[in-house]
Design an enzyme around this catalytic site. Structure first.
Site, PDB file in Angstrom:
ATOM      1  N   TRP A   1       0.845  -1.202   0.000  1.00 23.89           N
ATOM      2  CA  TRP A   1       0.000   0.000   0.000  1.00 23.89           C
ATOM      3  C   TRP A   1       0.877   1.248   0.000  1.00 23.89           C
ATOM      4  CZ3 TRP A   1      -0.945  -4.345   2.915  1.00 23.89           C
ATOM      5  CH2 TRP A   1      -2.116  -5.040   2.600  1.00 23.89           C
TER       6      TRP A   1
ATOM      7  N   HIS B   1      -6.954   1.589   2.644  1.00 21.81           N
ATOM      8  CA  HIS B   1      -8.019   0.630   2.344  1.00 21.81           C
ATOM      9  C   HIS B   1      -9.134   0.771   3.384  1.00 21.81           C
ATOM     10  CE1 HIS B   1      -5.312  -2.555   4.613  1.00 21.81           C
ATOM     11  NE2 HIS B   1      -5.406  -1.428   5.245  1.00 21.81           N
TER      12      HIS B   1
ATOM     13  N   ARG C   1      -4.250   6.293  -2.273  1.00 20.17           N
ATOM     14  CA  ARG C   1      -2.976   5.629  -2.580  1.00 20.17           C
ATOM     15  C   ARG C   1      -2.012   6.635  -3.195  1.00 20.17           C
ATOM     16  NH1 ARG C   1      -4.201  -0.142  -3.274  1.00 20.17           N
ATOM     17  NH2 ARG C   1      -5.636  -0.479  -1.548  1.00 20.17           N
TER      18      ARG C   1
ATOM     19  N   GLN D   1     -13.745   1.698  -1.979  1.00 23.11           N
ATOM     20  CA  GLN D   1     -13.778   0.261  -1.711  1.00 23.11           C
ATOM     21  C   GLN D   1     -15.009  -0.055  -0.884  1.00 23.11           C
ATOM     22  OE1 GLN D   1     -10.252  -0.979   0.418  1.00 23.11           O
ATOM     23  NE2 GLN D   1      -9.256  -1.681  -1.449  1.00 23.11           N
TER      24      GLN D   1
ATOM     25  N   VAL E   1      -5.514 -11.980   6.414  1.00 23.33           N
ATOM     26  CA  VAL E   1      -6.329 -13.190   6.221  1.00 23.33           C
ATOM     27  C   VAL E   1      -5.432 -14.413   6.029  1.00 23.33           C
ATOM     28  CG1 VAL E   1      -8.466 -12.193   5.303  1.00 23.33           C
ATOM     29  CG2 VAL E   1      -6.529 -12.523   3.778  1.00 23.33           C
TER      30      VAL E   1
ATOM     31  N   ALA F   1     -13.385 -12.062   5.369  1.00 25.44           N
ATOM     32  CA  ALA F   1     -13.379 -10.623   5.085  1.00 25.44           C
ATOM     33  C   ALA F   1     -13.109 -10.471   3.600  1.00 25.44           C
ATOM     34  CB  ALA F   1     -12.291  -9.930   5.894  1.00 25.44           C
TER      35      ALA F   1
HETATM   36  N1  DAH Z   1      -7.580  -4.300   1.821  1.00 27.77           N
HETATM   37  C1  DAH Z   1      -7.171  -4.972   0.608  1.00 27.77           C
HETATM   38  C2  DAH Z   1      -6.585  -3.973  -0.369  1.00 27.77           C
HETATM   39  O1  DAH Z   1      -6.887  -2.839  -0.282  1.00 27.77           O
HETATM   40  C3  DAH Z   1      -8.333  -5.692  -0.011  1.00 27.77           C
HETATM   41  C4  DAH Z   1      -8.724  -6.878   0.824  1.00 27.77           C
HETATM   42  C5  DAH Z   1      -8.160  -8.100   0.597  1.00 27.77           C
HETATM   43  C6  DAH Z   1      -9.630  -6.728   1.843  1.00 27.77           C
HETATM   44  C7  DAH Z   1      -8.470  -9.194   1.357  1.00 27.77           C
HETATM   45  C8  DAH Z   1      -9.977  -7.814   2.652  1.00 27.77           C
HETATM   46  C9  DAH Z   1      -9.380  -9.060   2.382  1.00 27.77           C
HETATM   47  O2  DAH Z   1     -10.840  -7.717   3.648  1.00 27.77           O
HETATM   48  O3  DAH Z   1      -9.725 -10.117   3.147  1.00 27.77           O
HETATM   49  O4  DAH Z   1      -5.838  -4.338  -1.206  1.00 27.77           O
END
Ligand code: DAH
Length: 373
Positions: A159, A193, A219, A233, A276, A341
């Site tokens: 990120w 995010h 970003r 998002q 995760v 998630a």
């Molecule tokens: N937060 C991640 C991103 O911005 C996207 C994401 C991936 C969210 C996996 C989640 C997850 O909750 O389980 O790239």
């Protein structure tokens, strides 16, 4: 042509008196013609200035220009007055067709991203998901640490972050939060995010739970047709005693089916996100070519599907089973609770649904683009 300044004054006062005593629009137009028309008295006077010597020209020129300005001002005032008068007294000879359709007033509408966000919210809410919100200025703790991404972790490079300057008194935190926040002075950033809302929500609400959190994220990267420095998002989280990846697959498949109003299939590919385990990348079978990768046009020719780039599948989001460390960060026992998630890019969804090929259009404020939705 009389060319002394007295003549200008006489002409001016004659013209103004005539305007003021004029009683209808037709006479007024005729007056304008007589004074400032092609061969009007004031026009000819201004034109004759060239024949004067410099000193005279300056003196009379100024007066003549002022006279013309004054004429125009008085003319406009009178015209407005006469129009109003004729309208109110019903004297106008213009015929009004009261059966003619009215002029259409331009009507505003919601931005395509707002529409998409509302549709997505409605679908998830109908499946029992609550709605949550979080701040766009986030602390390092919520955006990274609590999501199992400690300071030295290489995954932070996933990120590109806009860090904010340290507050002058860094002990005084901008955001209220956990015990850790209170103990340790925090660095702040623009959230990269919507995942930190998972943490904020679980601090308040104990499982079982299901929640979504749509919102704007930031970003620090160069922009092009697929990247913007801010976009939207939608985070999702479901925790229970026996919530599994199969539940996730069912829910997300149902979501896409309702969102695109077409039957679709979803596949999960192993991937890595620190919060995760296991993590997956989610692909959706292209709803435009039904996974074939091409379409047949009217002439019977094969054409590559532009939505999936002829692969038949579209990479649409990240997801996974919530990491035990994330549950521990909110004092939830991972031996008792588990869940999934996910994070969907809303701009991506809008681009697919409406076949938009450049994300920057969504933020351009260009009415020619926006009026199409
Ligand atoms: N937060 C991640 C991103 O911005 C996207 C994401 C991936 C969210 C996996 C989640 C997850 O909750 O389980 O790239």
């Amino acid at each position: 042509m009389p060319n002394d300044s007295q003549y200008v004054e006489i002409l001016q006062s004659k013209a103004i008196t005539e305007i003021q005593s004029c009683s209808n629009l037709k006479d007024l137009e005729e007056l304008s013609h007589r004074y400032i028309g092609k061969k009007g008295e004031l026009t000819l006077l201004l034109r004759s200035l060239g024949t004067l010597d410099e000193k005279e020209r300056k003196k009379i020129g100024q007066k003549a220009n002022k006279a013309r300005e004054m004429f125009e001002r008085e003319f406009a005032k009178k015209k407005q007055h006469l129009i109003m008068h004729e309208f109110e007294s019903g004297e106008q000879d213009e015929w009004i067709d009261i059966t003619a359709p009215g002029a259409k007033l331009p009507k505003g509408h919601l931005h395509p991203l707002t529409q998409i966000q509302r549709e997505a919210k409605e679908i998830f809410q109908s499946m029992g998901f609550a709605l949550a919100d979080g701040p766009e200025i986030e602390s390092e703790w919520y955006n990274f640490d609590a999501l199992n991404i400690p300071a030295s972790h290489p995954a932070r490079d996933m990120w590109d972050t806009f860090w904010l300057k340290e507050p002058e008194n860094s002990k005084q935190n901008l955001l209220s939060g956990t015990a850790i926040l209170k103990e340790k002075p925090q660095k702040f950033l623009l959230r990269t995010h919507t995942s930190p809302v998972q943490i904020r929500y679980m601090e308040k609400i104990k499982p079982p739970l299901r929640v979504i959190a749509p919102g704007r994220i930031f970003r620090y990267e160069a922009t092009d047709a697929r990247h913007e420095i801010n976009f939207y998002q939608l985070e999702g989280l479901m925790i229970g005693k026996d919530v599994s990846a199969a539940h996730f697959k069912g829910i997300i498949q149902e979501f896409f089916k309702r969102f695109f109003e077409k039957e679709t299939v979803v596949r999960l590919r192993p991937s890595y996100f620190p919060f995760v385990e296991p993590g997956f990348e989610v692909d959706m079978r292209c709803v435009f070519c039904a996974g074939k990768g091409f379409s047949i046009n009217k002439e019977g020719q094969k054409k590559d599907c532009s939505s999936c780039g002829h692969g038949g599948w579209i990479e649409i989001m990240g997801a996974g089973m919530v990491h035990p460390n994330v549950l521990k960060a909110v004092k939830c026992d991972p031996k008792e609770w588990q869940g999934f998630a996910f994070g969907i890019g809303l701009d991506r969804l809008a681009m697919m649904k409406y076949k938009i090929n450049d994300i920057r259009l969504l933020y351009s404020g260009d009415m020619r683009f926006l009026e199409q939705f």
